[in-house]
Design a protein around this motif. Structure first.
Motif, PDB file in Angstrom:
ATOM      1  N   HIS A  54       0.831  -1.205   0.000  1.00 52.63           N
ATOM      2  CA  HIS A  54       0.000   0.000   0.000  1.00 52.63           C
ATOM      3  C   HIS A  54       0.863   1.251   0.000  1.00 52.63           C
ATOM      4  O   HIS A  54       0.601   2.209  -0.748  1.00 52.63           O
ATOM      5  CB  HIS A  54      -0.931  -0.006   1.212  1.00 52.63           C
ATOM      6  CG  HIS A  54      -1.807   1.205   1.293  1.00 52.63           C
ATOM      7  ND1 HIS A  54      -1.541   2.257   2.142  1.00 52.63           N
ATOM      8  CD2 HIS A  54      -2.923   1.557   0.600  1.00 52.63           C
ATOM      9  CE1 HIS A  54      -2.464   3.188   1.984  1.00 52.63           C
ATOM     10  NE2 HIS A  54      -3.323   2.788   1.061  1.00 52.63           N
ATOM     11  N   LEU A  55       1.916   1.251   0.812  1.00 48.98           N
ATOM     12  CA  LEU A  55       2.789   2.417   0.862  1.00 48.98           C
ATOM     13  C   LEU A  55       3.506   2.619  -0.472  1.00 48.98           C
ATOM     14  O   LEU A  55       3.637   3.750  -0.960  1.00 48.98           O
ATOM     15  CB  LEU A  55       3.801   2.280   2.000  1.00 48.98           C
ATOM     16  CG  LEU A  55       4.736   3.481   2.204  1.00 48.98           C
ATOM     17  CD1 LEU A  55       3.960   4.771   2.378  1.00 48.98           C
ATOM     18  CD2 LEU A  55       5.653   3.229   3.408  1.00 48.98           C
ATOM     19  N   ILE A  58       1.044   4.289  -2.739  1.00 49.13           N
ATOM     20  CA  ILE A  58       0.887   5.712  -2.436  1.00 49.13           C
ATOM     21  C   ILE A  58       2.053   6.501  -3.023  1.00 49.13           C
ATOM     22  O   ILE A  58       1.873   7.584  -3.603  1.00 49.13           O
ATOM     23  CB  ILE A  58       0.800   5.929  -0.911  1.00 49.13           C
ATOM     24  CG1 ILE A  58      -0.470   5.279  -0.347  1.00 49.13           C
ATOM     25  CG2 ILE A  58       0.854   7.415  -0.575  1.00 49.13           C
ATOM     26  CD1 ILE A  58      -1.758   5.858  -0.868  1.00 49.13           C
ATOM     27  N   HIS A  61       1.811   6.662  -6.843  1.00 48.04           N
ATOM     28  CA  HIS A  61       0.763   7.626  -7.215  1.00 48.04           C
ATOM     29  C   HIS A  61       1.268   9.049  -7.083  1.00 48.04           C
ATOM     30  O   HIS A  61       1.025   9.901  -7.946  1.00 48.04           O
ATOM     31  CB  HIS A  61      -0.469   7.402  -6.340  1.00 48.04           C
ATOM     32  CG  HIS A  61      -1.608   8.320  -6.653  1.00 48.04           C
ATOM     33  ND1 HIS A  61      -1.786   9.525  -6.010  1.00 48.04           N
ATOM     34  CD2 HIS A  61      -2.613   8.220  -7.568  1.00 48.04           C
ATOM     35  CE1 HIS A  61      -2.871  10.123  -6.489  1.00 48.04           C
ATOM     36  NE2 HIS A  61      -3.383   9.355  -7.443  1.00 48.04           N
ATOM     37  N   ALA A  69       0.919   2.327  -9.284  1.00 45.24           N
ATOM     38  CA  ALA A  69       0.195   2.523  -8.026  1.00 45.24           C
ATOM     39  C   ALA A  69      -0.986   1.562  -7.933  1.00 45.24           C
ATOM     40  O   ALA A  69      -1.215   0.919  -6.890  1.00 45.24           O
ATOM     41  CB  ALA A  69      -0.282   3.970  -7.925  1.00 45.24           C
ATOM     42  N   VAL A  73      -1.606  -1.315  -5.009  1.00 44.17           N
ATOM     43  CA  VAL A  73      -2.739  -1.212  -4.077  1.00 44.17           C
ATOM     44  C   VAL A  73      -3.742  -2.335  -4.325  1.00 44.17           C
ATOM     45  O   VAL A  73      -4.357  -2.851  -3.380  1.00 44.17           O
ATOM     46  CB  VAL A  73      -3.388   0.184  -4.177  1.00 44.17           C
ATOM     47  CG1 VAL A  73      -4.603   0.281  -3.267  1.00 44.17           C
ATOM     48  CG2 VAL A  73      -2.378   1.259  -3.798  1.00 44.17           C
ATOM     49  N   TYR A  86      -7.446   1.132   2.414  1.00 41.79           N
ATOM     50  CA  TYR A  86      -6.823   0.624   1.193  1.00 41.79           C
ATOM     51  C   TYR A  86      -7.842   0.555   0.060  1.00 41.79           C
ATOM     52  O   TYR A  86      -7.552   0.911  -1.086  1.00 41.79           O
ATOM     53  CB  TYR A  86      -6.225  -0.763   1.433  1.00 41.79           C
ATOM     54  CG  TYR A  86      -5.042  -0.783   2.386  1.00 41.79           C
ATOM     55  CD1 TYR A  86      -4.650   0.371   3.072  1.00 41.79           C
ATOM     56  CD2 TYR A  86      -4.321  -1.951   2.608  1.00 41.79           C
ATOM     57  CE1 TYR A  86      -3.574   0.351   3.943  1.00 41.79           C
ATOM     58  CE2 TYR A  86      -3.240  -1.978   3.472  1.00 41.79           C
ATOM     59  CZ  TYR A  86      -2.880  -0.819   4.142  1.00 41.79           C
ATOM     60  OH  TYR A  86      -1.814  -0.844   5.008  1.00 41.79           O
ATOM     61  N   ASN A  89      -8.573   4.091  -1.145  1.00 41.70           N
ATOM     62  CA  ASN A  89      -7.521   4.619  -2.022  1.00 41.70           C
ATOM     63  C   ASN A  89      -7.544   3.927  -3.386  1.00 41.70           C
ATOM     64  O   ASN A  89      -7.318   4.563  -4.423  1.00 41.70           O
ATOM     65  CB  ASN A  89      -6.151   4.449  -1.368  1.00 41.70           C
ATOM     66  CG  ASN A  89      -5.940   5.430  -0.226  1.00 41.70           C
ATOM     67  OD1 ASN A  89      -6.607   6.469  -0.157  1.00 41.70           O
ATOM     68  ND2 ASN A  89      -5.029   5.110   0.683  1.00 41.70           N
TER      69      ASN A  89
END
Length: 698
Positions: A54-55, A58, A61, A69, A73, A86, A89
């Motif tokens: 997830h990081l 981010i 993105h 991205a 994700v 999550y 996003n």
């Protein structure tokens, strides 16, 4: 044993949790490289670790790599206990990529996992808005502002949804609330500008858009909305300047490219409009609006099969442009003579969306109404209930009702709606009919017999100019002649007007031309128009306003034929008054101005009648064509130097695109009911009759 650098941790040095904390700390500190190293080390030990993925998503993105991205994700959301954040996003990233169905699924999963998360509801609301699911979008966004009343972005987003629903009063309230919370909120000011433009409050709209740009020069939609204001003012070159300014710094901005294509199309720069539309569709392949605008550009270029395919694609894609694309498809079907198919599409659109004013306009144009038709009551209800709040839509609906009541023989109601529609339209622009009249008188004074005999110009006799007042029979004459196998009807071309604009101080500039300049102008016209002939003997330029330039035509194209269409002045003006023109006809929206303009036109064309040679200039009376179709058709064909062809009498069966306000009339056999129809409405036409010098009905 050498120690490993602190920036290259392994699972032996740190636990997973501590590595993740350091990755987040580095990212928060703006140290993206170090943050990525920690995430990759975590994934080397624990493939599929949701938090690390997830990081990374981010970060990708943030650096503009949307596809990467999404990849990260999506993978993070596969974890059994992936949190609502999550999915929220992922929903937003899918929206930005145009993947609205996937985004909606992710958004619904986010709010199901955490019903109290305002951001998740906000993201879902925006996705539903873009997918055209406006009622659901409003429910989501109302929930956001209930959960977090000071969330300015949510008020702005809710304003956008209400605007798309046509509930402009509610939209305005939300934009104002957002700006009360955050006065320097550029996006809300930009959106408010768009709404004010729809309401016809163009000065206020321009002020809001400019303030948005001042607050944030990178607020892209503010440039688009300011360009929209300028297009509303018919200042297309100024609109283009704002769009080019935006696209210089953001060359791939989808909405900017879409708006640029629209603007270029109005400037008649069709190939450039096509290029911008293609770029928009390539940049946003899932955007219904991009494919819709590409269809419009292809239609303007005469590439009708490709245009229909684009409209079909746009109508199948999710989004608020679906209905617009379907109506555009129906309009094109009507233009190319497939009226039954067009009618079916209008019906389908109205069944799904009874408030679609553009679909009503298309349907009303095709249909003859009788008293008591329930569709009239449906349109009246749209106005009475406030369901239609946009200025352009209200104008359009008034004109549609005026036409329907006129069909049904209800003059008072017809003129009530026509009066209101014309009044609203007239208020959107400035126009000085007296100055226009003086200009036309100056044209007559400039093009003297001495000047008209001065130059030889370009020698081709290919062009035929059919000109006159709008609604005077120009489309009918073109359709009759274009039915001849040696004649191509090219429709209303702006080529001559463009050449005139390039001359500068017209008409004085015409008197100062040299013989070479006159010949070059003629050749410049031919260079653009000759390819349209498609090997035929003549090509017709049916721009009615070319009546102002008949003298210039004689100078630069002395062998061109000019056919001036004339019709009873009151019938002509009444027909103009009942029609909401697609092009600019600024004289047409006030009865007194219509009469004054017609008198100036009549004086100018009387001058042409006196000074232009009869073998190159002829006049055709609309009423004579109605009374004696064959006699007048033979006369016109002979004037063009062509052998007679019987197909000219079956003009209504000729399959060719017709783009003017008369497209439905010329699909039918000739009829006489429109001749003298003004007499039944004389009481409503007194300002026009006075302006024409007719003290009482004749």
């Amino acid at each position: 044993m050498a120690r490993k650098p602190a920036s290259s941790p392994s699972s032996d040095d740190l636990g997973i949790d501590e590595a993740l904390q350091r990755a987040q700390a580095h990212w928060n500190a703006g140290q993206a490289d170090q943050a990525e190293l920690f995430c990759q080390r975590i994934l080397a030990v624990w493939p599929g670790h949701a938090d690390a993925l997830h990081l990374l998503g981010i970060m990708a993105h943030a650096y503009g790599n949307l596809d990467l991205a999404l990849q990260h994700v999506r993978q993070a959301c596969l974890a059994p206990r992936a949190p609502a954040l999550y999915f929220s996003n992922l929903a937003e990233m899918c929206r930005q990529r145009g993947l609205l169905d996937e985004g909606e699924q992710a958004g619904r999963r986010a709010v199901a996992l955490e019903p109290g998360q305002a951001v998740a509801w906000n993201n879902l609301g925006i996705i539903l808005q873009e997918a055209g699911k406006l009622e659901e979008s409003a429910v989501c966004l109302e929930r956001v502002v209930a959960l977090q009343p000071d969330y300015a972005e949510a008020h702005n987003n809710l304003g956008n949804t209400y605007k798309l629903m046509g509930r402009l009063d509610k939209a305005a309230a939300r934009y104002e609330h957002a700006l009360a919370l955050v006065p320097d909120y550029a996006e809300a000011r930009s959106n408010f500008a768009h709404l004010l433009c729809d309401l016809g409050r163009l000065d206020e709209a321009a002020e809001q858009a400019r303030r948005a740009i001042d607050i944030n020069p990178r607020c892209a939609d503010a440039y688009v909305n300011l360009a929209g204001v300028e297009m509303g003012r018919h200042r297309h070159a100024e609109a283009l300047r704002w769009l080019d300014s935006l696209l210089t710094s953001m060359p791939g901005h989808g909405n900017g490219l879409i708006a640029r294509s629209k603007c270029l199309r109005r400037l008649d720069r069709i190939e450039e409009a096509l290029d911008s539309a293609r770029q928009a569709a390539a940049t946003a392949p899932y955007s219904a609006e991009a494919h819709n605008v590409l269809g419009q550009a292809l239609q303007a270029a005469g590439r009708f099969d490709e245009a229909l395919a684009c409209f079909d694609k746009a109508a199948r894609l999710p989004g608020t442009a679906m209905g617009t694309a379907a109506v555009n498809r129906a309009d094109l079907l009507a233009e190319i003579g497939r009226g039954a198919e067009a009618a079916a599409v209008y019906q389908q659109v109205l069944a799904a969306d009874p408030g679609n004013v553009s679909a009503w306009a298309g349907r009303v144009d095709q249909k003859d109404y009788a008293a008591g038709d329930p569709e009239i009551a449906q349109m009246e209800a749209l106005l009475a209930t406030g369901a239609v709040q946009g200025l352009d839509e209200r104008i359009n609906l008034h004109f549609s009702l005026g036409k329907a009541y006129m069909d049904a023989g209800d003059g008072p109601r017809a003129f009530h709606h026509l009066g209101e529609g014309n009044r609203l339209k007239r208020a959107t622009f400035t126009f000085d009919v007296e100055a226009t009249g003086r200009w036309m008188a100056e044209i007559a004074e400039t093009f003297t017999p001495a000047l008209l005999g001065k130059f030889k110009g370009a020698s081709s006799d290919l062009p035929v100019f059919v000109l006159g007042m709008p609604r005077s029979g120009t489309t009918l004459v073109e359709q009759i002649l274009a039915s001849h196998p040696q004649v191509h009807g090219a429709g209303e071309l702006r080529v001559l007007q463009s050449l005139v604009s390039g001359m500068g101080n017209y008409p004085a500039a015409a008197a100062q031309m040299t013989p070479d300049e006159a010949a070059r102008l003629g050749e410049a016209y031919l260079a653009q128009v000759a390819p349209l002939a498609r090997g035929r003997r003549h090509v017709i330029d049916k721009m009615p306003a070319n009546f102002m330039h008949a003298g210039l035509i004689r100078l630069i194209l002395p062998n061109a034929r000019i056919i001036h269409c004339r019709r009873d002045p009151v019938d002509t003006c009444l027909s103009c008054y009942t029609k909401l023109f697609a092009a600019e006809q600024r004289f047409a929206y006030d009865l007194a101005e219509l009469g004054a303009f017609h008198r100036a036109y009549d004086a100018l064309t009387a001058h042409w009648r006196a000074v232009l040679p009869q073998d190159r200039y002829m006049e055709v009376e609309y009423e004579a064509v109605v009374d004696d179709l064959e006699g007048q058709a033979r006369r016109m064909v002979d004037f063009l130097g062509l052998p007679w062809d019987e197909s000219c009498l079956s003009f209504h069966r000729t399959t060719r695109p017709v783009r003017t306000a008369s497209l439905h009339q010329v699909r039918r056999p000739i009829y006489a009911t429109s001749a003298g129809r003004w007499r039944g409405h004389a009481d409503h036409l007194q300002p026009l009759l006075r302006a024409l010098g007719l003290a009482s009905p004749r």
